[in-house]
Design a protein around this motif. Structure first.
Motif, PDB file in Angstrom:
ATOM      1  N   ILE A   1       0.816  -1.219   0.000  1.00 53.25           N
ATOM      2  CA  ILE A   1       0.000   0.000   0.000  1.00 53.25           C
ATOM      3  C   ILE A   1       0.847   1.266   0.000  1.00 53.25           C
ATOM      4  O   ILE A   1       0.327   2.344  -0.242  1.00 53.25           O
ATOM      5  CB  ILE A   1      -0.994   0.032   1.174  1.00 53.25           C
ATOM      6  CG1 ILE A   1      -0.285   0.069   2.515  1.00 53.25           C
ATOM      7  CG2 ILE A   1      -1.966  -1.127   1.078  1.00 53.25           C
ATOM      8  CD1 ILE A   1      -1.174   0.499   3.661  1.00 53.25           C
ATOM      9  N   SER A   2       2.133   1.163   0.303  1.00 51.47           N
ATOM     10  CA  SER A   2       2.980   2.360   0.232  1.00 51.47           C
ATOM     11  C   SER A   2       3.548   2.465  -1.175  1.00 51.47           C
ATOM     12  O   SER A   2       3.767   1.462  -1.849  1.00 51.47           O
ATOM     13  CB  SER A   2       4.102   2.302   1.269  1.00 51.47           C
ATOM     14  OG  SER A   2       4.854   1.112   1.130  1.00 51.47           O
ATOM     15  N   LYS A   3       3.761   3.708  -1.607  1.00 52.74           N
ATOM     16  CA  LYS A   3       4.280   3.946  -2.955  1.00 52.74           C
ATOM     17  C   LYS A   3       5.380   4.987  -2.864  1.00 52.74           C
ATOM     18  O   LYS A   3       5.283   6.074  -3.403  1.00 52.74           O
ATOM     19  CB  LYS A   3       3.158   4.435  -3.866  1.00 52.74           C
ATOM     20  CG  LYS A   3       2.069   3.416  -4.070  1.00 52.74           C
ATOM     21  CD  LYS A   3       0.909   3.990  -4.845  1.00 52.74           C
ATOM     22  CE  LYS A   3      -0.191   3.025  -5.101  1.00 52.74           C
ATOM     23  NZ  LYS A   3      -0.758   2.386  -3.957  1.00 52.74           N
TER      24      LYS A   3
ATOM     25  N   ASN B   1     -10.859   1.908  12.759  1.00 55.47           N
ATOM     26  CA  ASN B   1     -11.186   2.109  11.348  1.00 55.47           C
ATOM     27  C   ASN B   1     -10.036   1.684  10.446  1.00 55.47           C
ATOM     28  O   ASN B   1      -9.126   0.991  10.902  1.00 55.47           O
ATOM     29  CB  ASN B   1     -11.590   3.577  11.092  1.00 55.47           C
ATOM     30  CG  ASN B   1     -10.515   4.552  11.518  1.00 55.47           C
ATOM     31  OD1 ASN B   1      -9.359   4.415  11.144  1.00 55.47           O
ATOM     32  ND2 ASN B   1     -10.903   5.556  12.303  1.00 55.47           N
ATOM     33  N   ASP B   2     -10.057   2.083   9.178  1.00 56.75           N
ATOM     34  CA  ASP B   2      -9.047   1.620   8.223  1.00 56.75           C
ATOM     35  C   ASP B   2      -7.845   2.563   8.091  1.00 56.75           C
ATOM     36  O   ASP B   2      -7.041   2.410   7.184  1.00 56.75           O
ATOM     37  CB  ASP B   2      -9.682   1.382   6.849  1.00 56.75           C
ATOM     38  CG  ASP B   2      -9.996   2.660   6.097  1.00 56.75           C
ATOM     39  OD1 ASP B   2     -10.139   3.720   6.739  1.00 56.75           O
ATOM     40  OD2 ASP B   2     -10.108   2.604   4.853  1.00 56.75           O
ATOM     41  N   LYS B   3      -7.693   3.523   8.977  1.00 57.02           N
ATOM     42  CA  LYS B   3      -6.556   4.458   8.920  1.00 57.02           C
ATOM     43  C   LYS B   3      -5.300   3.796   9.496  1.00 57.02           C
ATOM     44  O   LYS B   3      -5.360   3.032  10.464  1.00 57.02           O
ATOM     45  CB  LYS B   3      -6.853   5.744   9.685  1.00 57.02           C
ATOM     46  CG  LYS B   3      -8.064   6.500   9.158  1.00 57.02           C
ATOM     47  CD  LYS B   3      -7.901   6.897   7.703  1.00 57.02           C
ATOM     48  CE  LYS B   3      -9.038   7.717   7.187  1.00 57.02           C
ATOM     49  NZ  LYS B   3     -10.158   6.960   6.680  1.00 57.02           N
ATOM     50  N   ILE B   4      -4.174   4.120   8.896  1.00 57.53           N
ATOM     51  CA  ILE B   4      -2.887   3.553   9.287  1.00 57.53           C
ATOM     52  C   ILE B   4      -1.896   4.690   9.447  1.00 57.53           C
ATOM     53  O   ILE B   4      -1.769   5.542   8.558  1.00 57.53           O
ATOM     54  CB  ILE B   4      -2.392   2.553   8.220  1.00 57.53           C
ATOM     55  CG1 ILE B   4      -3.370   1.371   8.138  1.00 57.53           C
ATOM     56  CG2 ILE B   4      -0.970   2.096   8.509  1.00 57.53           C
ATOM     57  CD1 ILE B   4      -3.262   0.570   6.879  1.00 57.53           C
ATOM     58  N   VAL B   5      -1.202   4.713  10.573  1.00 56.10           N
ATOM     59  CA  VAL B   5      -0.181   5.715  10.824  1.00 56.10           C
ATOM     60  C   VAL B   5       1.186   5.030  10.725  1.00 56.10           C
ATOM     61  O   VAL B   5       1.331   3.848  11.064  1.00 56.10           O
ATOM     62  CB  VAL B   5      -0.403   6.405  12.200  1.00 56.10           C
ATOM     63  CG1 VAL B   5      -0.179   5.454  13.348  1.00 56.10           C
ATOM     64  CG2 VAL B   5       0.441   7.641  12.341  1.00 56.10           C
TER      65      VAL B   5
ATOM     66  N   THR C   1      -2.339   7.043   6.144  1.00 54.54           N
ATOM     67  CA  THR C   1      -2.916   6.509   4.915  1.00 54.54           C
ATOM     68  C   THR C   1      -4.119   5.655   5.302  1.00 54.54           C
ATOM     69  O   THR C   1      -4.510   5.619   6.468  1.00 54.54           O
ATOM     70  CB  THR C   1      -1.876   5.710   4.088  1.00 54.54           C
ATOM     71  OG1 THR C   1      -2.417   5.424   2.793  1.00 54.54           O
ATOM     72  CG2 THR C   1      -1.444   4.432   4.770  1.00 54.54           C
ATOM     73  N   ASP C   2      -4.679   4.960   4.327  1.00 51.54           N
ATOM     74  CA  ASP C   2      -5.757   4.016   4.630  1.00 51.54           C
ATOM     75  C   ASP C   2      -5.344   2.637   4.145  1.00 51.54           C
ATOM     76  O   ASP C   2      -4.264   2.457   3.589  1.00 51.54           O
ATOM     77  CB  ASP C   2      -7.087   4.467   4.025  1.00 51.54           C
ATOM     78  CG  ASP C   2      -7.072   4.550   2.509  1.00 51.54           C
ATOM     79  OD1 ASP C   2      -6.098   4.095   1.872  1.00 51.54           O
ATOM     80  OD2 ASP C   2      -8.043   5.073   1.947  1.00 51.54           O
ATOM     81  N   ALA C   3      -6.207   1.664   4.348  1.00 50.26           N
ATOM     82  CA  ALA C   3      -5.885   0.272   4.034  1.00 50.26           C
ATOM     83  C   ALA C   3      -5.683   0.023   2.536  1.00 50.26           C
ATOM     84  O   ALA C   3      -5.120  -0.992   2.166  1.00 50.26           O
ATOM     85  CB  ALA C   3      -6.972  -0.653   4.568  1.00 50.26           C
ATOM     86  N   LYS C   4      -6.094   0.946   1.700  1.00 48.84           N
ATOM     87  CA  LYS C   4      -5.898   0.808   0.260  1.00 48.84           C
ATOM     88  C   LYS C   4      -4.716   1.633  -0.240  1.00 48.84           C
ATOM     89  O   LYS C   4      -4.363   1.553  -1.407  1.00 48.84           O
ATOM     90  CB  LYS C   4      -7.164   1.201  -0.489  1.00 48.84           C
ATOM     91  CG  LYS C   4      -8.310   0.266  -0.204  1.00 48.84           C
ATOM     92  CD  LYS C   4      -9.555   0.691  -0.926  1.00 48.84           C
ATOM     93  CE  LYS C   4     -10.673  -0.273  -0.557  1.00 48.84           C
ATOM     94  NZ  LYS C   4     -11.949   0.114  -1.100  1.00 48.84           N
TER      95      LYS C   4
END
Length: 179
Positions: free
Chosen positions: A86-88, A103-107, A122-125
């Protein structure tokens, strides 16, 4: 095993196991006492964590070594048995992803090699990347969730800080110093 992460329901633990000189992610189920391989490839892995619903694992992968190493964030869907990056951040390194407890938030923190790591959301996508600290004067790293709306992190040289999920209301935690 290393990198232990308890599942949200407490019925299993994900961990990293070295198999044939490669890092693999396994789950140990406490009731059945079974070890189940989940992610098997040749990438180095660390920083394993669960999604709040227990259906996904988040983790770091690393290719290469030294200054040329690339560190990315991946998600493994336990139901479909599929992994996705998911990281770019080609040329940068994304470390320590932590899933929001609700929730689907990621730090995580992003290292660009400029001695000024930043906390990102970011989020899970991986559909967006928000620099929450946007600080060009110091390191900001090792984020974690205090609750679904508050992030705690380390700010160099030795402060422990909190901020809202949108990066506002940054405050130093008095009485605690990082090492």
């Amino acid at each position: 095993g290393s990198g232990l992460a308890a599942s949200p329901d407490g019925k299993s633990v994900a961990y990293i196991k070295r198999v044939n000189n490669h890092d693999q992610i396994y789950a140990y189920e406490f009731v059945s006492k079974q070890h189940k391989p989940l992610v098997s490839d040749t990438l180095r892995k660390y920083a394993v964590g669960w999604s709040p619903d227990g259906n996904n694992l988040i983790y770091n992968t690393q290719t290469g070594r030294g200054s040329g190493a690339e560190v990315q964030i991946c998600i493994f869907n336990i139901l479909t048995q599929q992994s996705a990056q998911i990281s770019k951040n080609t040329g940068y390194r994304s470390y320590g992803p932590v899933w929001n407890p609700k929730n689907d938030k990621i730090v995580y923190f992003l290292e660009k090699g400029d001695q000024h790591d930043q906390i990102y959301l970011t989020d899970a996508k991986g559909s967006f990347y928000a620099n929450l600290t946007n600080d060009t004067t110091t390191h900001n790293y090792s984020p974690a969730w205090l609750n679904e709306n508050t992030i705690i992190y380390i700010q160099s040289p030795d402060y422990v800080m909190t901020m809202n999920i949108d990066g506002t209301d940054r405050q130093k935690v008095e009485g605690i110093r990082s090492t």
